[in-house]
Design a protein around this motif. Structure first.
Motif, PDB file in Angstrom:
ATOM      1  N   ALA A 371       0.830  -1.213   0.000  1.00 22.79           N
ATOM      2  CA  ALA A 371       0.000   0.000   0.000  1.00 22.79           C
ATOM      3  C   ALA A 371       0.861   1.258   0.000  1.00 22.79           C
ATOM      4  CB  ALA A 371      -0.920  -0.015   1.218  1.00 22.79           C
ATOM      5  N   LYS A 372       1.965   1.217   0.756  1.00 27.74           N
ATOM      6  CA  LYS A 372       2.868   2.374   0.790  1.00 27.74           C
ATOM      7  C   LYS A 372       3.474   2.620  -0.594  1.00 27.74           C
ATOM      8  CE  LYS A 372       7.061   4.209   2.912  1.00 27.74           C
ATOM      9  NZ  LYS A 372       8.169   3.986   3.857  1.00 27.74           N
ATOM     10  N   ALA A 373       3.878   1.534  -1.268  1.00 28.62           N
ATOM     11  CA  ALA A 373       4.484   1.672  -2.605  1.00 28.62           C
ATOM     12  C   ALA A 373       3.531   2.383  -3.561  1.00 28.62           C
ATOM     13  CB  ALA A 373       4.852   0.295  -3.152  1.00 28.62           C
ATOM     14  N   VAL A 374       2.225   2.105  -3.425  1.00 26.33           N
ATOM     15  CA  VAL A 374       1.238   2.771  -4.274  1.00 26.33           C
ATOM     16  C   VAL A 374       1.001   4.202  -3.791  1.00 26.33           C
ATOM     17  CG1 VAL A 374      -1.162   2.725  -5.052  1.00 26.33           C
ATOM     18  CG2 VAL A 374       0.120   0.592  -4.890  1.00 26.33           C
ATOM     19  N   ALA A 375       0.885   4.363  -2.471  1.00 23.54           N
ATOM     20  CA  ALA A 375       0.549   5.678  -1.916  1.00 23.54           C
ATOM     21  C   ALA A 375       1.626   6.722  -2.185  1.00 23.54           C
ATOM     22  CB  ALA A 375       0.302   5.552  -0.415  1.00 23.54           C
ATOM     23  N   VAL A 376       2.907   6.342  -2.073  1.00 18.00           N
ATOM     24  CA  VAL A 376       3.985   7.326  -2.261  1.00 18.00           C
ATOM     25  C   VAL A 376       4.125   7.765  -3.716  1.00 18.00           C
ATOM     26  CG1 VAL A 376       5.308   6.559  -0.241  1.00 18.00           C
ATOM     27  CG2 VAL A 376       5.806   5.551  -2.485  1.00 18.00           C
ATOM     28  N   LYS A 401     -13.068   3.841  -6.644  1.00 17.15           N
ATOM     29  CA  LYS A 401     -13.534   3.698  -5.258  1.00 17.15           C
ATOM     30  C   LYS A 401     -13.014   2.397  -4.649  1.00 17.15           C
ATOM     31  CE  LYS A 401     -17.858   3.233  -2.662  1.00 17.15           C
ATOM     32  NZ  LYS A 401     -19.319   3.093  -2.805  1.00 17.15           N
ATOM     33  N   LYS A 402     -13.127   1.301  -5.417  1.00 18.09           N
ATOM     34  CA  LYS A 402     -12.674  -0.012  -4.920  1.00 18.09           C
ATOM     35  C   LYS A 402     -11.157   0.000  -4.688  1.00 18.09           C
ATOM     36  CE  LYS A 402     -13.455  -4.411  -4.042  1.00 18.09           C
ATOM     37  NZ  LYS A 402     -13.474  -5.456  -5.054  1.00 18.09           N
ATOM     38  N   ALA A 403     -10.424   0.613  -5.619  1.00 20.84           N
ATOM     39  CA  ALA A 403      -8.964   0.684  -5.474  1.00 20.84           C
ATOM     40  C   ALA A 403      -8.587   1.492  -4.234  1.00 20.84           C
ATOM     41  CB  ALA A 403      -8.344   1.308  -6.722  1.00 20.84           C
ATOM     42  N   LEU A 404      -9.268   2.628  -4.040  1.00 24.09           N
ATOM     43  CA  LEU A 404      -9.008   3.452  -2.849  1.00 24.09           C
ATOM     44  C   LEU A 404      -9.215   2.648  -1.571  1.00 24.09           C
ATOM     45  CD1 LEU A 404     -10.592   6.948  -3.622  1.00 24.09           C
ATOM     46  CD2 LEU A 404      -8.280   6.556  -2.780  1.00 24.09           C
ATOM     47  N   LYS A 405     -10.327   1.934  -1.519  1.00 19.86           N
ATOM     48  CA  LYS A 405     -10.634   1.145  -0.314  1.00 19.86           C
ATOM     49  C   LYS A 405      -9.602   0.036  -0.112  1.00 19.86           C
ATOM     50  CE  LYS A 405     -15.569   2.012   0.175  1.00 19.86           C
ATOM     51  NZ  LYS A 405     -16.929   1.440   0.176  1.00 19.86           N
ATOM     52  N   ASN A 406      -9.245  -0.647  -1.209  1.00 17.72           N
ATOM     53  CA  ASN A 406      -8.233  -1.715  -1.122  1.00 17.72           C
ATOM     54  C   ASN A 406      -6.928  -1.193  -0.527  1.00 17.72           C
ATOM     55  OD1 ASN A 406      -9.775  -3.776  -2.130  1.00 17.72           O
ATOM     56  ND2 ASN A 406      -9.038  -3.598  -4.234  1.00 17.72           N
ATOM     57  N   ILE A 407      -6.501  -0.042  -1.033  1.00 13.24           N
ATOM     58  CA  ILE A 407      -5.214   0.522  -0.602  1.00 13.24           C
ATOM     59  C   ILE A 407      -5.325   1.079   0.825  1.00 13.24           C
ATOM     60  CG2 ILE A 407      -3.454   2.274  -1.114  1.00 13.24           C
ATOM     61  CD1 ILE A 407      -4.554   2.024  -4.119  1.00 13.24           C
ATOM     62  N   LEU A 408      -6.434   1.779   1.095  1.00 13.16           N
ATOM     63  CA  LEU A 408      -6.593   2.411   2.410  1.00 13.16           C
ATOM     64  C   LEU A 408      -6.670   1.395   3.546  1.00 13.16           C
ATOM     65  CD1 LEU A 408      -9.102   5.283   1.552  1.00 13.16           C
ATOM     66  CD2 LEU A 408      -6.700   5.526   2.165  1.00 13.16           C
ATOM     67  N   GLN A 409      -7.220   0.222   3.243  1.00 11.07           N
ATOM     68  CA  GLN A 409      -7.328  -0.797   4.290  1.00 11.07           C
ATOM     69  C   GLN A 409      -5.963  -1.313   4.745  1.00 11.07           C
ATOM     70  OE1 GLN A 409     -10.028  -3.532   2.433  1.00 11.07           O
ATOM     71  NE2 GLN A 409     -11.830  -2.309   2.969  1.00 11.07           N
ATOM     72  N   LYS A 410      -4.936  -1.082   3.922  1.00 14.31           N
ATOM     73  CA  LYS A 410      -3.587  -1.542   4.270  1.00 14.31           C
ATOM     74  C   LYS A 410      -2.605  -0.399   4.514  1.00 14.31           C
ATOM     75  CE  LYS A 410      -4.495  -5.946   3.799  1.00 14.31           C
ATOM     76  NZ  LYS A 410      -4.427  -6.870   4.934  1.00 14.31           N
ATOM     77  N   CYS A 411      -2.948   0.803   4.057  1.00 12.30           N
ATOM     78  CA  CYS A 411      -1.966   1.887   4.053  1.00 12.30           C
ATOM     79  C   CYS A 411      -1.789   2.497   5.447  1.00 12.30           C
ATOM     80  CB  CYS A 411      -2.380   2.977   3.073  1.00 12.30           C
ATOM     81  SG  CYS A 411      -1.117   4.241   2.897  1.00 12.30           S
ATOM     82  N   VAL A 433      -9.604   7.783   8.147  1.00 14.48           N
ATOM     83  CA  VAL A 433      -9.532   8.016   9.595  1.00 14.48           C
ATOM     84  C   VAL A 433      -9.229   6.711  10.322  1.00 14.48           C
ATOM     85  CG1 VAL A 433     -10.827   8.814  11.620  1.00 14.48           C
ATOM     86  CG2 VAL A 433     -11.078  10.003   9.435  1.00 14.48           C
ATOM     87  N   GLY A 434      -9.806   5.613   9.815  1.00 12.98           N
ATOM     88  CA  GLY A 434      -9.556   4.298  10.415  1.00 12.98           C
ATOM     89  C   GLY A 434      -8.077   3.952  10.420  1.00 12.98           C
ATOM     90  N   GLN A 435      -7.379   4.283   9.337  1.00  8.61           N
ATOM     91  CA  GLN A 435      -5.945   3.984   9.274  1.00  8.61           C
ATOM     92  C   GLN A 435      -5.151   4.841  10.257  1.00  8.61           C
ATOM     93  OE1 GLN A 435      -6.643   1.108   7.889  1.00  8.61           O
ATOM     94  NE2 GLN A 435      -4.544   1.197   7.148  1.00  8.61           N
ATOM     95  N   PHE A 436      -5.532   6.117  10.402  1.00 11.36           N
ATOM     96  CA  PHE A 436      -4.865   6.967  11.390  1.00 11.36           C
ATOM     97  C   PHE A 436      -5.072   6.429  12.805  1.00 11.36           C
ATOM     98  CE2 PHE A 436      -4.800  10.162   7.973  1.00 11.36           C
ATOM     99  CZ  PHE A 436      -3.538  10.702   8.170  1.00 11.36           C
ATOM    100  N   SER A 437      -6.295   5.918  13.046  1.00 12.24           N
ATOM    101  CA  SER A 437      -6.591   5.398  14.392  1.00 12.24           C
ATOM    102  C   SER A 437      -5.777   4.148  14.710  1.00 12.24           C
ATOM    103  CB  SER A 437      -8.088   5.107  14.539  1.00 12.24           C
ATOM    104  OG  SER A 437      -8.445   3.948  13.803  1.00 12.24           O
ATOM    105  N   LYS A 438      -5.308   3.448  13.659  1.00 15.30           N
ATOM    106  CA  LYS A 438      -4.461   2.263  13.867  1.00 15.30           C
ATOM    107  C   LYS A 438      -3.017   2.652  14.204  1.00 15.30           C
ATOM    108  CE  LYS A 438      -6.740  -0.807  10.546  1.00 15.30           C
ATOM    109  NZ  LYS A 438      -6.556  -1.479   9.268  1.00 15.30           N
ATOM    110  N   VAL A 439      -2.535   3.712  13.535  1.00 20.81           N
ATOM    111  CA  VAL A 439      -1.103   4.039  13.607  1.00 20.81           C
ATOM    112  C   VAL A 439      -0.768   4.966  14.774  1.00 20.81           C
ATOM    113  CG1 VAL A 439       0.829   5.080  12.353  1.00 20.81           C
ATOM    114  CG2 VAL A 439      -0.888   3.733  11.118  1.00 20.81           C
TER     115      VAL A 439
END
Length: 507
Positions: A371-376, A401-411, A433-439
């Motif tokens: 996910a990071k490789a895609v996000a950066v 939308k599906k790609a965003l969700k796929n990536i966000l769930q891991k990013c 926000v869910g990802q921020f709450s994890k990190v």
């Protein structure tokens, strides 16, 4: 009247017939003349000339009919209604090679327009006659017959099966082994048209030994032949794992990869399509392509092409990445993400953007590292823009939308997620926000950065439903900070401070 005068009358009549069919055949080459010829009743005038006692008149009449029927389906329909097809089929068996070529051309010209017209050609018994022509000594006759058979087979599985049942496949496989290039091309094209409809039809072609002979021609210098060869191989490979494995076993890798750089655009596209059709089936087949250097070659191919030519390469990367973490990482290492990101931003067509979005989602969905490789690569804002863009196709919006969700769930790479806090709609914002709450609970540096970048302030502005997942994520984030800091960044806090200043009475 003398004998000489009688002979002159007949000579004049023959000369006039010859001149008429030659002129009509010539006029039929130009679209502007077609309607005039049709309105003049040219079909009914040509039909008797197919039975003329002079072979050249017969042949030229057939050629003229073929050119007319080739032009549109109305004229092709007129050939059928004029009861011309049975005469042509009869002539295929009886006449010389020149007439056979012309007759096969008419059958092809009629069959090409629709399944119904192709069925009319089949119903008049043309298949058996055309298959017999494949055994002729003359390569031109074989070519004309192969072409007609391909045009019949291309419409649907039933017509292709009729061609198979007539015994065409083994003879077409023999034709691709002939020395004449044009015959090889047309025979390979006909085999491709048969293969494309079903695994069973493709298996029939494979059982006739086609793969080995097609594979031998992948490095042939003739571009038009290579187009048809790669098309036929991809139409075989697409149906099943077994058929794809048979194509691979013909040792086409790594030789096919050089053809991704071919000067002919259609060769390039058909090679990329073949690689895609093999890669989609199993992780093992994808791994074989990776081991041969196929992913790096396809990434280069996407970088060097534009538009629809790019499409099979984009899809191939998505299929490879979808199979496993390791294969997705192979796409990342080969700089596939960078190239897909460029494609997403520079391609004007929605369907190509949608394919790139889908492929990026397949890469980014595996682990935080993926996910990071895609996000950066700055892909997330582009995906969001595609999803929200007014006028975007439903397919592009859905895939983005599906790609965003796929990536966000891991990013968990927060700098890349930060921009989405300010732009994402509620259904995407929840994942961000869910990802921020994890990190944030586990990373002090990230907590500080989240405050200084304005993230904490943005979180306080979000209106979330009580009891929703989103409010839980927000509460988790707020619990990472002292209460006064959270209050400081809450909406209205500065106003309440000012109120306190106004109400404060100095001692």
């Amino acid at each position: 009247m003398s004998q000489r005068q009688v002979v002159q009358v007949f000579e004049q009549y023959q000369k006039s017939r010859t001149q008429f069919v030659q002129t009509v055949a010539e006029l039929a080459t130009r679209p502007m003349n077609i309607e005039i010829l049709q309105n003049a009743g040219v079909m009914s005038l040509l039909r008797p000339l197919l039975l003329d006692i002079v072979p050249t008149i017969q042949q030229t009449a057939a050629l003229a009919l073929g050119r007319l029927a080739n032009y549109n389906d109305d004229l092709a329909e007129a050939v059928v209604k004029g009861d011309i097809l049975p005469q042509l089929v009869y002539s295929l068996a009886e006449q010389n090679r020149f007439y056979k070529k012309a007759a096969a051309f008419v059958l092809r010209a009629v069959a090409k327009h629709s399944p119904e017209l192709a069925q009319s050609v089949v119903d008049c018994g043309a298949l058996d006659a055309l298959v017999i022509c494949l055994e002729e000594f003359d390569p031109g006759v074989k070519e004309a017959a192969a072409w007609a058979l391909g045009y019949i087979a291309r419409h649907n599985a039933e017509l292709a099966q009729a061609v198979v049942d007539a015994g065409a496949v083994p003879l077409l496989v023999l034709c691709i082994q002939e020395p004449e290039l044009s015959l090889k091309r047309i025979a390979a094209s006909a085999l491709s048209d048969i293969c494309k409809h079903s695994p069973e039809l493709a298996q029939t072609v494979v059982d006739a030994g086609a793969i080995a002979h097609l594979a031998q021609m992948i490095l042939n210098p003739d571009a038009k032949l290579k187009r048809q060869v790669f098309s036929a191989l991809s139409q075989i490979a697409k149906h099943s794992v077994d058929l794809a494995e048979m194509v691979v076993e013909a040792e086409i890798f790594p030789a096919v990869l050089t053809c991704l750089k071919d000067t002919d655009e259609y060769v390039q596209k058909n090679v990329a399509t073949l690689i895609r059709e093999i890669a989609k089936h199993t992780p093992e087949l994808s791994q074989l392509i990776v081991n041969a250097g196929g992913v790096a070659a396809v990434v280069d191919y996407i970088g060097n092409t534009k538009g629809n030519v790019r499409l099979p390469g984009i899809m191939m990367l998505g299929y490879v990445a979808a199979h496993s973490e390791n294969l997705a990482m192979a796409v990342v290492i080969s700089k596939g993400v960078v190239q897909l990101a460029i494609t997403l931003s520079e391609e004007p067509e929605d369907h190509i953007q949608a394919a790139a979005a889908w492929a990026l989602g397949q890469i980014g969905r595996h682990t935080p590292e993926h996910a990071k490789a895609v996000a950066v690569a700055n892909v997330l804002p582009r995906l969001l823009e595609a999803y929200l863009r007014a006028g975007a196709t439903e397919d592009l919006q859905t895939k983005s939308k599906k790609a965003l969700k796929n990536i966000l769930q891991k990013c968990v790479h927060l700098p890349a997620l930060e921009p989405l806090l300010h732009d994402a709609p509620p259904n995407i914002l929840k994942h961000v926000v869910g990802q921020f709450s994890k990190v944030l609970p586990h990373d002090s540096k990230a907590r500080k950065l989240f405050v200084t970048s304005g993230g904490l302030k943005k979180i306080q502005e979000i209106k979330a439903e009580p009891g929703s997942a989103l409010i839980e994520y927000i509460n988790t984030i707020n619990n990472c900070y002292p209460e006064e800091i959270v209050r400081y960044y809450s909406p209205g806090y500065s106003d309440s401070l000012l109120d306190r200043v106004e109400q404060y009475i100095p001692a």
